[in-house]
Write a protein that holds these residues in place. Structure first.
Motif, mmCIF file in Angstrom:
data_model
loop_
_atom_site.group_PDB
_atom_site.id
_atom_site.type_symbol
_atom_site.label_atom_id
_atom_site.label_comp_id
_atom_site.label_asym_id
_atom_site.label_seq_id
_atom_site.Cartn_x
_atom_site.Cartn_y
_atom_site.Cartn_z
ATOM 1 N N LEU A 56 -14.144 2.940 -0.328
ATOM 2 C CA LEU A 56 -13.573 1.254 0.131
ATOM 3 C C LEU A 56 -12.856 2.556 1.608
ATOM 4 C CD1 LEU A 56 -13.604 -1.518 -0.532
ATOM 5 C CD2 LEU A 56 -15.535 -1.034 0.228
ATOM 6 N N ALA A 57 -11.660 3.573 1.295
ATOM 7 C CA ALA A 57 -10.872 4.068 1.945
ATOM 8 C C ALA A 57 -11.715 5.175 2.115
ATOM 9 C CB ALA A 57 -9.641 4.003 1.120
ATOM 10 N N GLU A 58 -12.758 5.914 1.710
ATOM 11 C CA GLU A 58 -13.357 6.955 2.763
ATOM 12 C C GLU A 58 -13.914 6.474 3.214
ATOM 13 O OE1 GLU A 58 -14.792 8.913 -0.978
ATOM 14 O OE2 GLU A 58 -12.386 10.176 -1.607
ATOM 15 N N THR A 59 -14.690 5.359 3.150
ATOM 16 C CA THR A 59 -15.402 4.472 3.597
ATOM 17 C C THR A 59 -15.243 4.216 5.424
ATOM 18 O OG1 THR A 59 -17.607 3.992 2.247
ATOM 19 C CG2 THR A 59 -17.830 2.979 3.776
ATOM 20 N N TYR A 60 -14.382 3.198 4.809
ATOM 21 C CA TYR A 60 -13.679 2.309 6.422
ATOM 22 C C TYR A 60 -12.065 3.249 6.415
ATOM 23 C CZ TYR A 60 -16.719 -1.235 5.246
ATOM 24 O OH TYR A 60 -18.444 -1.700 5.612
ATOM 25 N N LYS A 61 -11.848 4.190 6.876
ATOM 26 C CA LYS A 61 -10.632 4.998 7.216
ATOM 27 C C LYS A 61 -9.665 4.994 7.969
ATOM 28 C CE LYS A 61 -13.880 9.575 6.255
ATOM 29 N NZ LYS A 61 -13.832 11.070 6.144
ATOM 30 N N ASP A 62 -10.174 4.222 9.111
ATOM 31 C CA ASP A 62 -9.025 3.487 9.961
ATOM 32 C C ASP A 62 -8.513 2.069 9.002
ATOM 33 O OD1 ASP A 62 -9.303 5.609 11.253
ATOM 34 O OD2 ASP A 62 -10.442 4.800 12.870
ATOM 35 N N TYR A 63 -9.019 1.595 8.298
ATOM 36 C CA TYR A 63 -9.032 0.178 7.912
ATOM 37 C C TYR A 63 -7.624 0.025 6.812
ATOM 38 C CZ TYR A 63 -13.085 -1.841 9.840
ATOM 39 O OH TYR A 63 -13.900 -2.192 10.469
ATOM 40 N N ASN A 64 -7.145 -0.857 6.619
ATOM 41 C CA ASN A 64 -5.708 -1.202 5.565
ATOM 42 C C ASN A 64 -6.543 -2.057 4.770
ATOM 43 O OD1 ASN A 64 -4.091 0.050 7.493
ATOM 44 N ND2 ASN A 64 -2.757 -2.018 8.398
ATOM 45 N N ILE A 65 -6.458 -1.930 3.176
ATOM 46 C CA ILE A 65 -7.287 -2.979 3.065
ATOM 47 C C ILE A 65 -5.782 -3.863 2.187
ATOM 48 C CG2 ILE A 65 -8.151 -2.649 -0.138
ATOM 49 C CD1 ILE A 65 -9.345 0.321 1.247
ATOM 50 N N TYR A 66 -6.570 -4.843 2.440
ATOM 51 C CA TYR A 66 -5.444 -5.945 1.470
ATOM 52 C C TYR A 66 -6.603 -6.193 0.309
ATOM 53 C CZ TYR A 66 -2.907 -6.535 6.139
ATOM 54 O OH TYR A 66 -2.312 -6.576 7.116
ATOM 55 N N PHE A 67 -5.193 -6.874 -1.440
ATOM 56 C CA PHE A 67 -5.710 -7.127 -2.202
ATOM 57 C C PHE A 67 -5.244 -8.061 -3.130
ATOM 58 C CE2 PHE A 67 -6.783 -7.179 -6.379
ATOM 59 C CZ PHE A 67 -7.893 -5.732 -7.039
ATOM 60 N N ALA A 68 -6.389 -9.285 -2.370
ATOM 61 C CA ALA A 68 -5.494 -10.536 -3.056
ATOM 62 C C ALA A 68 -5.575 -10.551 -4.844
ATOM 63 C CB ALA A 68 -6.680 -11.444 -2.199
ATOM 64 N N THR A 69 -4.730 -10.936 -5.394
ATOM 65 C CA THR A 69 -4.937 -11.846 -6.686
ATOM 66 C C THR A 69 -3.528 -12.576 -7.343
ATOM 67 O OG1 THR A 69 -5.332 -10.500 -9.261
ATOM 68 C CG2 THR A 69 -3.831 -9.472 -7.766
ATOM 69 N N ASP A 70 -3.541 -13.124 -8.320
ATOM 70 C CA ASP A 70 -2.213 -13.354 -9.222
ATOM 71 C C ASP A 70 -1.177 -13.094 -9.117
ATOM 72 O OD1 ASP A 70 -0.488 -14.933 -10.961
ATOM 73 O OD2 ASP A 70 -2.191 -16.072 -11.285
ATOM 74 N N PRO A 71 0.230 -13.192 -8.365
ATOM 75 C CA PRO A 71 1.474 -12.323 -8.162
ATOM 76 C C PRO A 71 1.969 -11.832 -9.879
ATOM 77 C CG PRO A 71 1.543 -15.213 -7.569
ATOM 78 C CD PRO A 71 0.196 -14.891 -8.267
#
Length: 643
Positions: free
Chosen positions: A560-575
């Motif tokens: 995902l990081a390589e495909t969407y190089k200008d994007y910030n990746i947020y990850f939603a999960t249990d704390p």
């Protein structure tokens, strides 16, 4: 002119219970004054129950409409009790309505939590409760010592409070409408007997009751049997018929016919009130089983005996009383026992167990014949209870049977006069009207009543040896609840501990419930979780759990990081999984999963809602909830799962 707001917390006014009928009378009286905004917080009624719209005042339910939420709340007996009696959502209701006066009219365990709320002594409030045994219920004693206005339904309880030095209690009777219950003309009484095929000269002994174990049905049947033998000896077996009229529900409590067989009472001498659930017509006749065919409308399996959910109206109940020649009410204990007063309003001589609230109904001028009793103790609570003497029942039945009609009539009129003086709607209604009028308008800051967040991450000390103290600590520090040792939830978990349930299992249950309640109640704003300077180039990956799925889902992040190089990746999960994601170089920020994230259009936008992310991958939907990733192997977008 500004009207005072009253929040009345009790059974729904349409419920066929003592509390419900009291609510109907009191609130009707107050509504007719035109002086107040009345809100009725109805115990045990769902919030969106359409029946609540039938009242002229605003009626509110105490139960959530979401059955899954109700099931979750009932997993803990303490919370289950709180939600059914209204305590669980009471703060929310108070915050919304902002009442000037609160009155909680219910069994003490249904309203005792109200007195612990932070608003209780900040606005004019009263607990109006029934207490029926000695020694007094310990929690009631605690509450009475703490609050300013503690009302009881019978002077029996107030006398004991006075003896113990608790001076802020007051007897405020539950009410009966004198226009609903009265003696009918002789012609109408005879017409009713004819309607139900009852002999004109039959001698009928009545008992109106909820078929509970504290109503002494065996004692009455035995007393009736003994009286028949007395009458047979002294009156050479009277030619007139005799009946016991039981207005009750036969699918709960005592097995009446089995008791009749034991004491030699013919089943046909027990008559009871039936009602058709289709046409609502009622009949008084011998019981031959529930779901009988209705004589009025012909509906099959429609006729039942009366219950709190399906019963007759006051006018019809008054007719049932007018079928009787004498009323007999043997019981172990009671808070007021409203049928005793209704019978007196109908000018019946009443035979009453001379204990608990029965003491008041047997006082001078009440036209009651007191029934003797012997004491026994209730297992577990050690409360003193009364076992009514069958010989006393037989003796007093015979006394009434031998009375001249004129003497019965004189005593009946005295009974009505006494009941009106003490129990009429106008009497108690005026007490409550004056109470509201003397109250100031509330100045309390109702905005302070925010729901208290639970603490699923609370660290529980390992050195609390006493199980009761340990449980109290769990309730307070995980669920933000103050719970007494006598509360049902506390008792339940003590029982589980005594049955060798590990402490860790109970702690895990409390923490799981805390997470669920936080998720459902804490305000959630996605904006608070996002950076301000990356709008238009945000991506979200959602995987709430478990630990294995969260770990495996990180394998797509490099692709995902390589495909969407200008994007910030947020990850939603249990704390609890944040720590394992901290070092991942492809994650811009971990955020707490919320169930709203299951909605892709809410995340990415639709119509006027522009959304929060350009792209969102809801990995948990395809791998944990729905099978949606086959695509016949022809999808053109591939994620590098090797990484």
């Amino acid at each position: 002119m500004k009207k005072k707001k009253l929040l009345f917390h009790s059974d729904a006014a349409l419920a066929k219970t003592g509390f419900g009928r009291n609510s109907k009378e009191i609130l009707s009286y107050l509504y007719d004054t035109g002086k107040y905004e009345i809100y009725h917080y109805c115990c045990g009624a769902p919030k969106n129950n359409e029946e609540l719209n039938r009242t002229p005042w605003k009626s509110l339910g105490t139960l959530p409409d979401d059955k899954n939420l109700l099931m979750k709340l009932n997993q803990d007996p303490q919370q289950g009790k709180e939600v059914n009696y209204g305590g669980y959502f009471l703060n929310d209701t108070i915050k919304e309505i902002k009442p000037d006066v609160y009155i909680g009219a219910q069994d003490i365990w249904g309203v005792e939590s109200s007195a612990r709320k932070e608003w209780y002594d900040k606005i004019t409030s009263a607990i109006w409760t029934t207490l029926d045994s000695l020694p007094l219920y310990p929690n009631a004693l605690k509450v009475a010592k703490k609050v300013k206005n503690f009302w009881v339904w019978s002077s029996f309880a107030q006398k004991e409070f006075d003896r113990l030095g608790v001076k802020n209690t007051k007897t405020v009777h539950g009410v009966i409408n004198k226009t609903n219950f009265k003696r009918l003309p002789k012609e109408e009484r005879l017409s009713l007997r004819k309607k139900f095929n009852i002999e004109e000269d039959a001698f009928i002994i009545g008992f109106v009751f909820r078929n509970q174990l504290r109503k002494s049905v065996p004692n009455l049947i035995e007393g009736y049997s003994k009286w028949k033998k007395i009458a047979g000896i002294e009156h050479k077996v009277p030619s007139k018929k005799t009946y016991l009229l039981f207005h009750t529900h036969w699918s709960e409590g005592w097995n009446i016919h089995r008791l009749c067989k034991e004491y030699g009472v013919p089943k046909e001498e027990i008559i009871t009130t039936h009602i058709c659930k289709k046409c609502k017509n009622y009949f008084v006749k011998a019981f031959k089983g529930q779901e009988a065919k209705c004589e009025a409308c012909g509906s099959e399996k429609a006729q039942l005996t009366c219950s709190v959910t399906l019963g007759i109206e006051e006018k019809e109940l008054n007719e049932v009383y007018n079928l009787m020649d004498v009323y007999c009410h043997p019981f172990t204990s009671g808070g007021q026992e409203i049928p005793i007063q209704e019978a007196k309003f109908a000018e019946l001589i009443t035979l009453v167990t001379n204990y608990s609230c029965g003491e008041e109904s047997c006082e001078k001028g009440s036209a009651s014949l007191p029934l003797d009793w012997s004491e026994y103790r209730e297992a577990g609570t050690e409360f003193r209870k009364a076992s009514t003497c069958p010989n006393s029942i037989a003796k007093n039945l015979d006394k009434v049977f031998k009375m001249a009609p004129e003497e019965r009539e004189i005593l009946g009129k005295k009974a009505r006069e006494w009941a009106i003086k003490n129990y009429d709607t106008q009497v108690t209604g005026k007490i409550i009207e004056d109470f509201i009028d003397s109250a100031p308008f509330a100045s309390f800051d109702f905005k302070s009543l925010e729901w208290k967040a639970r603490n699923p991450e609370a660290v529980i000390p390992s050195d609390i040896e006493d199980d009761s103290e340990w449980l109290t600590y769990l309730y307070k520090n995980i669920l933000s609840m103050s719970v007494e040792k006598t509360d049902d939830g506390h008792k339940y978990w003590i029982k589980q501990l005594n049955n060798k349930t590990p402490r860790q299992n109970i702690e895990n249950f409390f923490k799981k419930k805390a997470r669920e309640e936080n998720k459902e109640n804490l305000p959630f704003k996605m904006e608070d979780l996002l950076s301000k300077d990356d709008e238009g180039r945000r991506m979200l990956v959602v995987m709430p759990g478990s630990i294995g799925d969260v770990f495996m889902s990180t394998s797509i992040l490099k692709s995902l990081a390589e495909t969407y190089k200008d994007y910030n990746i947020y990850f939603a999960t249990d704390p609890k999984y944040f720590e394992m994601l901290e070092a991942n170089p492809f994650i811009y920020k971990t955020i707490t999963y919320n169930s709203r994230m299951d909605d892709l259009l809410w995340l990415e936008g639709k119509g006027k809602h522009k959304g929060f992310f350009e792209v969102a991958y809801l990995l948990h939907l395809g791998t944990q909830r729905l099978f949606n990733y086959q695509h016949n192997g022809k999808d053109l977008i591939a994620l590098d799962l090797v990484g």
